[in-house]
Motif scaffolding. Sequence first.
Motif, short mmCIF file in Angstrom:
data_model
loop_
_atom_site.label_atom_id
_atom_site.label_comp_id
_atom_site.label_asym_id
_atom_site.label_seq_id
_atom_site.Cartn_x
_atom_site.Cartn_y
_atom_site.Cartn_z
N LYS A 1 -1.43 6.05 2.48
CA LYS A 1 -1.46 5.97 3.94
C LYS A 1 -1.50 7.36 4.57
CE LYS A 1 1.20 1.65 4.04
NZ LYS A 1 2.50 1.04 4.32
N VAL B 1 -6.34 3.09 10.27
CA VAL B 1 -5.09 3.87 10.24
C VAL B 1 -3.90 2.98 10.59
CG1 VAL B 1 -3.79 5.79 11.25
CG2 VAL B 1 -6.21 6.09 10.66
N LEU C 1 2.75 4.80 0.31
CA LEU C 1 2.94 5.75 1.40
C LEU C 1 2.01 6.95 1.23
CD1 LEU C 1 4.52 6.68 3.90
CD2 LEU C 1 6.21 7.69 2.34
N THR D 1 -8.34 -3.30 0.20
CA THR D 1 -7.22 -3.67 1.08
C THR D 1 -7.19 -5.18 1.31
OG1 THR D 1 -7.52 -1.52 2.15
CG2 THR D 1 -6.03 -3.06 3.22
N ILE E 1 0.87 -1.18 0.00
CA ILE E 1 0.00 0.00 0.00
C ILE E 1 0.90 1.23 0.00
CG2 ILE E 1 -1.78 1.26 1.27
CD1 ILE E 1 -2.63 -1.50 2.42
N GLU F 1 0.15 -2.63 7.46
CA GLU F 1 -0.30 -3.58 6.45
C GLU F 1 -0.72 -4.89 7.14
OE1 GLU F 1 2.35 -3.74 3.10
OE2 GLU F 1 2.16 -1.57 2.76
N LEU G 1 -3.43 0.10 7.94
CA LEU G 1 -2.78 0.46 6.68
C LEU G 1 -1.28 0.64 6.87
CD1 LEU G 1 -5.34 3.03 5.19
CD2 LEU G 1 -4.85 0.72 4.34
N TRP G 2 -0.89 1.34 7.94
CA TRP G 2 0.54 1.59 8.15
C TRP G 2 1.30 0.29 8.41
CZ3 TRP G 2 3.23 5.82 7.05
CH2 TRP G 2 2.54 7.02 6.87
N TYR H 1 -5.00 9.05 3.89
CA TYR H 1 -6.06 8.49 4.72
C TYR H 1 -5.91 8.95 6.17
CZ TYR H 1 -9.22 5.23 6.97
OH TYR H 1 -10.24 4.70 7.72
N THR H 2 -4.68 8.95 6.66
CA THR H 2 -4.43 9.38 8.05
C THR H 2 -4.82 10.83 8.25
OG1 THR H 2 -2.61 7.79 8.20
CG2 THR H 2 -2.66 9.55 9.84
#
Length: 197
Positions: A7, A42, A4, A114, A2, A48, A45-46, A10-11
């Motif tokens: 990420k 959050v 950067l 995802t 995913i 994964e 995603l970071w 979204y954050t």
Amino acid sequence: MISLRFKIGYTLFVCLLVPSYWRQYGPANFLWFSDIALLVLVPALWLENALLVSMMAVAIIFFEAIWNIDFFTRLATGKSLIGLSAYMFDPKIPLFIRLLSLFHIALPLLLLWTLHRLGYDRRAFVAQTILAVVVLPLSYLVSNPRENVNWVYGFGEHPQSTLPAGVFLLLVMVIYPIVVYLPTHLLFAKMFHTPGP
């Protein structure tokens, strides 16, 4: 897997939404499973982390589908099916807050994308059921019937009066895993690959 940039974007969106929602609705609103999914995504995603993503997908895909059907039906016809998205058409709620709430459209698509990237972790059903056993009674204890967070007071807009409140809560705690989570789990286990080591 995913990017950067995704990420970070979204954050930043979540960082914008949280204080705005807190001011508008108060902290109990963050017990809605859709809001929990928005927040948990959050770190998911970071890191994964397929388990976190899978849990959130099991928890909300069904309900987000209902929300979207209700929202787009109201948008097209002016009539709501069950009132789940009624607040989106309430002029007393600031337009900015309602625009932020459009995350309900993107979130299920994001979770499915995802899952496609990371795979579906089959431990999600048990893990999400355990989380629900904590969140549902908490929703009952700290929210009020008017908010009806996670429908712990009755299905739809209004609290139910047929069953004693505690019995209804126990019923909801059984319905979520068996009627919602299990079928979703079985579907995702067939649709998506298992995460690699």
